[in-house]
Design a protein around this motif. Structure first.
Motif, PDB file in Angstrom:
ATOM      1  N   LEU A 162      30.148  42.213  32.075  1.00 45.75           N
ATOM      2  CA  LEU A 162      30.951  41.732  30.638  1.00 45.75           C
ATOM      3  C   LEU A 162      31.298  40.528  30.351  1.00 45.75           C
ATOM      4  CD1 LEU A 162      31.517  43.282  27.320  1.00 45.75           C
ATOM      5  CD2 LEU A 162      33.723  43.140  29.083  1.00 45.75           C
ATOM      6  N   LEU A 163      32.018  39.995  31.636  1.00 46.42           N
ATOM      7  CA  LEU A 163      32.935  38.951  32.024  1.00 46.42           C
ATOM      8  C   LEU A 163      31.865  37.774  31.752  1.00 46.42           C
ATOM      9  CD1 LEU A 163      35.283  39.968  34.479  1.00 46.42           C
ATOM     10  CD2 LEU A 163      36.034  39.325  31.900  1.00 46.42           C
ATOM     11  N   ALA A 164      30.894  37.990  33.062  1.00 41.36           N
ATOM     12  CA  ALA A 164      29.689  37.725  33.198  1.00 41.36           C
ATOM     13  C   ALA A 164      29.086  36.404  31.768  1.00 41.36           C
ATOM     14  CB  ALA A 164      28.574  37.763  34.061  1.00 41.36           C
ATOM     15  N   PHE A 165      28.733  37.604  30.943  1.00 42.56           N
ATOM     16  CA  PHE A 165      27.834  37.344  29.845  1.00 42.56           C
ATOM     17  C   PHE A 165      28.854  36.968  29.163  1.00 42.56           C
ATOM     18  CE2 PHE A 165      24.218  38.830  32.706  1.00 42.56           C
ATOM     19  CZ  PHE A 165      23.206  38.061  32.003  1.00 42.56           C
ATOM     20  N   LEU A 166      29.593  38.036  28.203  1.00 45.93           N
ATOM     21  CA  LEU A 166      30.153  37.331  27.158  1.00 45.93           C
ATOM     22  C   LEU A 166      31.882  36.493  27.335  1.00 45.93           C
ATOM     23  CD1 LEU A 166      30.134  40.858  25.355  1.00 45.93           C
ATOM     24  CD2 LEU A 166      29.209  39.593  25.035  1.00 45.93           C
ATOM     25  N   GLY A 167      32.233  36.517  28.515  1.00 41.51           N
ATOM     26  CA  GLY A 167      33.456  35.550  28.532  1.00 41.51           C
ATOM     27  C   GLY A 167      32.631  34.468  29.127  1.00 41.51           C
ATOM     28  N   VAL A 168      31.627  34.128  30.508  1.00 41.95           N
ATOM     29  CA  VAL A 168      31.192  32.356  30.333  1.00 41.95           C
ATOM     30  C   VAL A 168      30.129  32.224  29.214  1.00 41.95           C
ATOM     31  CG1 VAL A 168      30.901  31.557  32.618  1.00 41.95           C
ATOM     32  CG2 VAL A 168      32.630  33.431  32.579  1.00 41.95           C
ATOM     33  N   ALA A 169      28.572  32.914  30.480  1.00 39.84           N
ATOM     34  CA  ALA A 169      27.796  32.035  29.663  1.00 39.84           C
ATOM     35  C   ALA A 169      27.134  32.016  27.895  1.00 39.84           C
ATOM     36  CB  ALA A 169      27.011  32.966  30.296  1.00 39.84           C
ATOM     37  N   LEU A 170      27.539  32.903  27.693  1.00 41.65           N
ATOM     38  CA  LEU A 170      27.846  32.966  26.323  1.00 41.65           C
ATOM     39  C   LEU A 170      28.190  31.948  25.555  1.00 41.65           C
ATOM     40  CD1 LEU A 170      26.463  36.439  24.827  1.00 41.65           C
ATOM     41  CD2 LEU A 170      25.148  33.858  24.285  1.00 41.65           C
ATOM     42  N   PRO A 171      29.961  31.935  25.448  1.00 39.91           N
ATOM     43  CA  PRO A 171      30.158  30.355  25.024  1.00 39.91           C
ATOM     44  C   PRO A 171      29.956  29.572  25.830  1.00 39.91           C
ATOM     45  CG  PRO A 171      31.662  32.309  26.307  1.00 39.91           C
ATOM     46  CD  PRO A 171      30.658  32.714  26.457  1.00 39.91           C
ATOM     47  N   GLU A 172      30.412  29.304  27.111  1.00 38.23           N
ATOM     48  CA  GLU A 172      30.007  27.810  27.058  1.00 38.23           C
ATOM     49  C   GLU A 172      28.878  27.833  27.024  1.00 38.23           C
ATOM     50  OE1 GLU A 172      30.191  27.423  31.839  1.00 38.23           O
ATOM     51  OE2 GLU A 172      32.062  28.629  31.596  1.00 38.23           O
ATOM     52  N   GLN A 173      27.656  27.886  26.967  1.00 40.05           N
ATOM     53  CA  GLN A 173      26.233  27.772  26.502  1.00 40.05           C
ATOM     54  C   GLN A 173      25.980  27.825  25.190  1.00 40.05           C
ATOM     55  OE1 GLN A 173      23.766  26.426  29.162  1.00 40.05           O
ATOM     56  NE2 GLN A 173      25.342  27.126  30.642  1.00 40.05           N
TER      57      GLN A 173
ATOM     58  N   GLN B  26      22.959  31.703  33.920  1.00 41.64           N
ATOM     59  CA  GLN B  26      24.326  31.320  34.517  1.00 41.64           C
ATOM     60  C   GLN B  26      25.098  32.635  33.939  1.00 41.64           C
ATOM     61  OE1 GLN B  26      26.912  29.053  31.585  1.00 41.64           O
ATOM     62  NE2 GLN B  26      28.789  28.915  33.262  1.00 41.64           N
ATOM     63  N   GLY B  27      24.746  34.038  33.373  1.00 38.23           N
ATOM     64  CA  GLY B  27      25.094  35.065  33.678  1.00 38.23           C
ATOM     65  C   GLY B  27      24.877  35.404  34.543  1.00 38.23           C
ATOM     66  N   ALA B  28      23.190  35.342  35.117  1.00 37.09           N
ATOM     67  CA  ALA B  28      23.050  36.116  36.600  1.00 37.09           C
ATOM     68  C   ALA B  28      23.455  35.767  37.778  1.00 37.09           C
ATOM     69  CB  ALA B  28      21.564  36.086  37.182  1.00 37.09           C
ATOM     70  N   TYR B  29      24.069  34.571  37.970  1.00 37.53           N
ATOM     71  CA  TYR B  29      25.325  33.899  39.071  1.00 37.53           C
ATOM     72  C   TYR B  29      26.046  34.679  38.805  1.00 37.53           C
ATOM     73  CZ  TYR B  29      27.805  30.666  41.707  1.00 37.53           C
ATOM     74  OH  TYR B  29      28.595  29.773  42.260  1.00 37.53           O
ATOM     75  N   TYR B  30      27.327  34.430  37.688  1.00 41.31           N
ATOM     76  CA  TYR B  30      27.905  34.679  37.375  1.00 41.31           C
ATOM     77  C   TYR B  30      28.588  36.824  37.760  1.00 41.31           C
ATOM     78  CZ  TYR B  30      31.032  30.417  37.256  1.00 41.31           C
ATOM     79  OH  TYR B  30      31.767  29.636  36.837  1.00 41.31           O
TER      80      TYR B  30
END
Length: 316
Positions: free
Chosen positions: A74-85, A189-193
């Motif tokens: 949840l944090l990696a994709f919705l909190g980091v990857a999706l908004p950043e990209q 990025q989602g996989a990394y985080y």
């Protein structure tokens, strides 16, 4: 260490990477536009950071625990990857896209890296200074070789897709390129985080493997666009061509890759014996050690395959 020194340690790696990317462009972009794009990347922290904190607060409200797979995803994709990209793509599409200086596909890589490193610099400053009492300068050194390159190369990959789309005469195919670049960088990025937020030591080699894949793919896209620049832009036709790999280098890589694969085969045999043939009880410590050994073996197996394939390709 003083806050000034910590700030310098946090800001220096993104600035060095930024200089490297720009110095490799044989048809340099206007400095004013580059700096404005860089500060657009810095400004992206304004919408991205609240989204990350909001997703984290929502997950805590739901009763999700830290360092679990559902929380990490949840944090990696919705909190980091999706908004950043998403915001990164908006800057490239709405601000840079129609600039007269954006006149060749390679420019997409330059501007993609620039906006990413602007964001990475402010993010790095925030983490290093906020956690200075706990981590000190070690955190700046760690992020200099992990998070900052990760941000840079996702920007390079996204920028390469944007550059291709910008000059694609087929509008539908150009839109597909934009969507593909967004999806690819979001997944990477989602996989990394996800692996990072999981907080499991055995997953550390897999985290570094994702970073290695980003670096390798980003470098390959950059070299392809550089080759196109030399072939299509008369002003850079006299630029020195990339050195051709020597036969000795190719043979050495082929040998090292083969030797690495043999070592990995032995490691897999030993690891399987530890996993399924060990007489001692399966406790937490043993599980962590075996998990780390498995992750490390996977990483070295993939690296050996890549090195072996690289040598064989140049020998062909």
């Amino acid at each position: 260490m003083s806050p000034f020194a910590l700030g310098a340690a946090a800001a220096l790696p993104p600035m060095l990477l930024l200089w490297y990317v720009h110095s490799r462009d044989k048809d340099p972009e206007p400095r004013g536009l580059l700096w404005r794009t860089f500060f657009w990347g810095v400004a992206l922290c304004v919408p991205v950071v609240p989204v990350a904190f909001g997703v984290h607060a929502l997950a805590v409200h739901w009763g999700w625990r830290m360092q679990t797979w559902d929380m990490a995803l949840l944090l990696a994709f919705l909190g980091v990857a999706l908004p950043e990209q998403c915001f990164r793509l908006l800057v490239l599409r709405l601000y840079v896209w129609n600039k007269p200086a954006f006149d060749e596909p390679l420019d997409g890589v330059v501007y993609g890296a620039t906006v990413s490193l602007g964001f990475a610099m402010l993010e790095n400053l925030f983490y290093v200074i906020a956690l200075s009492d706990e981590a000190g300068p070690g955190l700046a050194m760690l992020r200099a070789v992990t998070s900052v390159p990760q941000q840079a190369f996702t920007g390079i990959i996204l920028g390469a897709f944007v550059g291709r789309a910008r000059f694609d005469e087929d509008r539908a195919r150009g839109t597909w390129r934009l969507a593909s670049g967004f999806a690819a960088t979001t997944l990477l990025q989602g996989a990394y985080y996800t692996l990072l937020f999981r907080g499991s030591f055995p997953l550390l080699p897999l985290t570094l493997l994702v970073l290695l894949l980003e670096v390798r793919w980003g470098r390959r896209l950059y070299k392809e666009l550089q080759a196109e620049q030399r072939s299509t832009n008369p002003s850079v036709t006299d630029a020195p061509s990339l050195p051709q790999p020597s036969t000795l280098s190719a043979r050495l890589r082929s040998f090292v890759g083969a030797a690495g694969l043999w070592c990995c085969v032995i490691a897999w045999v030993v690891l399987l014996a530890m996993l399924f043939g060990s007489p001692w009880p399966w406790d937490v410590d043993t599980s962590d050690k075996n998990g780390f050994a498995a992750s490390l073996t996977i990483v070295f197996t993939i690296i050996s395959l890549v090195v072996r394939r690289s040598g064989q390709r140049d020998l062909a």
